[in-house]
Design a protein around this motif. Structure first.
Motif, PDB file in Angstrom:
ATOM      1  N   HIS A  70      33.610  32.615  37.372  1.00  0.00           N
ATOM      2  CA  HIS A  70      33.728  31.174  37.123  1.00  0.00           C
ATOM      3  C   HIS A  70      32.674  30.435  37.943  1.00  0.00           C
ATOM      4  O   HIS A  70      31.990  31.040  38.776  1.00  0.00           O
ATOM      5  CB  HIS A  70      35.130  30.681  37.510  1.00  0.00           C
ATOM      6  N   MET A  80      31.429  31.152  52.438  1.00  0.00           N
ATOM      7  CA  MET A  80      32.581  32.048  52.620  1.00  0.00           C
ATOM      8  C   MET A  80      32.350  32.901  53.868  1.00  0.00           C
ATOM      9  O   MET A  80      31.550  33.843  53.869  1.00  0.00           O
ATOM     10  CB  MET A  80      32.729  32.934  51.382  1.00  0.00           C
ATOM     11  N   TRP A 137      45.863  28.709  36.554  1.00  0.00           N
ATOM     12  CA  TRP A 137      44.856  29.436  37.321  1.00  0.00           C
ATOM     13  C   TRP A 137      45.221  29.439  38.797  1.00  0.00           C
ATOM     14  O   TRP A 137      45.211  30.473  39.458  1.00  0.00           O
ATOM     15  CB  TRP A 137      43.502  28.756  37.099  1.00  0.00           C
ATOM     16  N   ARG A 187      40.790  42.240  52.477  1.00  0.00           N
ATOM     17  CA  ARG A 187      39.510  41.579  52.720  1.00  0.00           C
ATOM     18  C   ARG A 187      39.841  40.118  52.962  1.00  0.00           C
ATOM     19  O   ARG A 187      40.476  39.487  52.131  1.00  0.00           O
ATOM     20  CB  ARG A 187      38.645  41.710  51.464  1.00  0.00           C
ATOM     21  N   HIS A 207      30.627  33.551  39.748  1.00  0.00           N
ATOM     22  CA  HIS A 207      31.073  34.394  40.862  1.00  0.00           C
ATOM     23  C   HIS A 207      32.569  34.637  40.763  1.00  0.00           C
ATOM     24  O   HIS A 207      33.279  33.920  40.039  1.00  0.00           O
ATOM     25  CB  HIS A 207      30.748  33.709  42.197  1.00  0.00           C
ATOM     26  N   ALA A 208      33.047  35.580  41.555  1.00  0.00           N
ATOM     27  CA  ALA A 208      34.483  35.883  41.623  1.00  0.00           C
ATOM     28  C   ALA A 208      34.691  36.873  42.750  1.00  0.00           C
ATOM     29  O   ALA A 208      33.741  37.549  43.171  1.00  0.00           O
ATOM     30  CB  ALA A 208      34.951  36.517  40.313  1.00  0.00           C
ATOM     31  N   SER A 209      35.920  36.982  43.217  1.00  0.00           N
ATOM     32  CA  SER A 209      36.208  38.083  44.144  1.00  0.00           C
ATOM     33  C   SER A 209      36.371  39.353  43.320  1.00  0.00           C
ATOM     34  O   SER A 209      36.744  39.303  42.141  1.00  0.00           O
ATOM     35  CB  SER A 209      37.471  37.800  44.959  1.00  0.00           C
ATOM     36  N   HIS A 249      40.849  33.036  52.039  1.00  0.00           N
ATOM     37  CA  HIS A 249      40.907  33.825  50.804  1.00  0.00           C
ATOM     38  C   HIS A 249      41.110  35.286  51.156  1.00  0.00           C
ATOM     39  O   HIS A 249      40.227  35.898  51.742  1.00  0.00           O
ATOM     40  CB  HIS A 249      39.601  33.714  50.014  1.00  0.00           C
ATOM     41  N   TRP A 292      45.168  32.485  48.307  1.00  0.00           N
ATOM     42  CA  TRP A 292      44.651  31.271  48.934  1.00  0.00           C
ATOM     43  C   TRP A 292      45.606  30.766  49.996  1.00  0.00           C
ATOM     44  O   TRP A 292      46.803  30.713  49.769  1.00  0.00           O
ATOM     45  CB  TRP A 292      44.626  30.155  47.909  1.00  0.00           C
ATOM     46  N   ASP A 318      32.161  26.743  40.422  1.00  0.00           N
ATOM     47  CA  ASP A 318      33.018  25.867  41.227  1.00  0.00           C
ATOM     48  C   ASP A 318      32.746  24.390  40.969  1.00  0.00           C
ATOM     49  O   ASP A 318      33.213  23.538  41.727  1.00  0.00           O
ATOM     50  CB  ASP A 318      32.835  26.170  42.720  1.00  0.00           C
ATOM     51  N   THR A 349      32.888  39.265  47.306  1.00  0.00           N
ATOM     52  CA  THR A 349      32.495  38.310  46.269  1.00  0.00           C
ATOM     53  C   THR A 349      31.434  38.952  45.373  1.00  0.00           C
ATOM     54  O   THR A 349      30.546  39.657  45.861  1.00  0.00           O
ATOM     55  CB  THR A 349      31.922  37.037  46.924  1.00  0.00           C
ATOM     56  N   TRP A 402      27.241  30.435  48.216  1.00  0.00           N
ATOM     57  CA  TRP A 402      26.764  30.306  46.846  1.00  0.00           C
ATOM     58  C   TRP A 402      26.739  28.852  46.384  1.00  0.00           C
ATOM     59  O   TRP A 402      27.526  28.027  46.807  1.00  0.00           O
ATOM     60  CB  TRP A 402      27.558  31.178  45.876  1.00  0.00           C
ATOM     61  N   MET A 421      38.991  38.673  40.220  1.00  0.00           N
ATOM     62  CA  MET A 421      39.160  37.373  39.559  1.00  0.00           C
ATOM     63  C   MET A 421      38.239  37.325  38.344  1.00  0.00           C
ATOM     64  O   MET A 421      37.265  38.078  38.268  1.00  0.00           O
ATOM     65  CB  MET A 421      38.696  36.229  40.480  1.00  0.00           C
TER      66      MET A 421
HETATM   67  O1  LIG Z   1      37.208  35.236  47.390  1.00  0.00           O
HETATM   68  C1  LIG Z   1      36.090  35.300  46.845  1.00  0.00           C
HETATM   69  O2  LIG Z   1      35.278  36.168  47.105  1.00  0.00           O
HETATM   70  C2  LIG Z   1      35.742  34.303  45.776  1.00  0.00           C
HETATM   71  C3  LIG Z   1      36.764  33.215  45.676  1.00  0.00           C
HETATM   72  C4  LIG Z   1      36.529  32.313  44.540  1.00  0.00           C
HETATM   73  O3  LIG Z   1      35.642  32.459  43.761  1.00  0.00           O
HETATM   74  C5  LIG Z   1      37.390  31.178  44.336  1.00  0.00           C
HETATM   75  O4  LIG Z   1      38.461  31.096  44.952  1.00  0.00           O
HETATM   76  O5  LIG Z   1      37.034  30.289  43.520  1.00  0.00           O
END
Ligand SMILES: O=C(O)CCC(=O)C(=O)O
Length: 297
Positions: free
Chosen positions: A121, A169, A62, A233, A222-224, A109, A70, A123, A182, A216, A118
């Motif tokens: 998931h 974020m 992952w 972005r 959530h995810a990008s 990010h 990242w 966190d 996001t 969050w 993404m």
């Molecule tokens: O970049 C984003 O908007 C979300 C990032 C994210 O969910 C993550 O890196 O775990």
């Protein structure tokens, strides 16, 4: 249906949104100078300096897949402590996690043009789930990213874990539906479950103008998103965790001695150098702060 969170400067609304929907959107919290400096620092970090992918495949598949998005920043050294100690971030972190919090990770990010979304998931996937006596227990040392309890995003009727992580974020560019902002599944933070990536869940776009932040609860799905625009972005994520948890980054090892010597007490506490009862001690378990070996007499 109640209205979904929208950008606001009102701390009471931010907290209510976070509690109800698992996320909130802060508007205009960064001044233009700090945002420009942050962007310069992020842009200046070369991907070439990233170490080669590590071999422990299960956890890292992952990380490798997401790695191009990242950049790990060194809090206390990279010139952006004002983001780590931002009063709004700490107020929301303490609202969710309590008085003592740690900085878990500090990462940039980017979602580049053409990047796909993404997987949704949480966190805090690594936290053992509540168990019923007699059930097969979650053994902490056996948990990996692929051990997940899939479920639906509605509130659970059984006990669930509290939030132990919050993600702030900071938006260095606008975050829009078109550039991969996001995406969050409102209310999923109360489900106690993880999203099955094979299902197309109803996620909403958390759009935020540059200089704001999307925040969050780590339990929220959530995810990008996907970037269909022609510009990146870019955000910086400051994640905070409860004082008893392992941090995403190893701040103690990352910091150079001269940077460590210059830290404020607030930063020393956030980075994990303040003892929690005796936890985190070096040579004196009654000291307020741990000290590195090279400072011992
Ligand atoms: O970049 C984003 O908007 C979300 C990032 C994210 O969910 C993550 O890196 O775990």
């Amino acid at each position: 249906m109640t209205e979904l969170p929208s950008p606001t400067r009102d701390p009471a609304v931010l907290k209510a949104d976070l509690d109800r929907d698992g996320y909130c959107i802060a508007e205009g919290a960064l001044d233009a100078g700090l945002r420009a400096r942050a962007r310069e620092i992020v842009d200046g970090r070369s991907r070439a300096s990233r170490p080669a992918a590590r071999p422990d495949a299960d956890v890292d598949a992952w990380a490798i897949r997401e790695g191009d998005r990242w950049v790990l920043l060194i809090a206390g050294e990279c010139g952006l402590d004002a983001l780590v100690t931002h009063p709004l971030a700490l107020d929301l972190a303490r609202h969710l996690l309590g008085r003592r919090v740690l900085l878990s990770g500090f990462t940039a990010h980017a979602v580049h043009p053409g990047n796909t979304a993404m997987d949704l998931h949480t966190d805090q996937w690594w936290l053992p789930k509540p168990t019923t006596p007699g059930d097969d227990p979650f053994r902490p040392g056996d948990i990996t990213r692929s051990v997940r309890c899939f479920g639906r995003p509605e509130p659970s009727r059984r006990p669930i874990n509290p939030a132990v992580v919050i993600n702030v974020m900071w938006a260095l560019t606008d975050f829009t539906a078109g550039n991969g902002c996001t995406r969050v599944v409102p209310g999923s933070h109360l489900s106690g479950a993880e999203p099955d990536p094979a299902v197309a869940w109803d996620a909403v776009d958390a759009e935020v103008p540059a200089g704001g932040a999307v925040i969050w609860d780590a339990r929220a799905w959530h995810a990008s998103g996907r970037n269909t625009s022609d510009a990146a972005r870019v955000g910086i994520s400051a994640t905070y965790c409860g004082v008893q948890f392992r941090q995403l980054q190893n701040h103690a090892l990352a910091l150079r001695p001269d940077a460590f010597a210059g830290l404020s007490d607030e930063m020393r506490e956030l980075l994990g150098f303040r003892l929690f009862s005796s936890y985190g001690a070096t040579d004196d378990d009654e000291a307020m702060f741990a000290r590195p070996g090279y400072l011992r007499a």
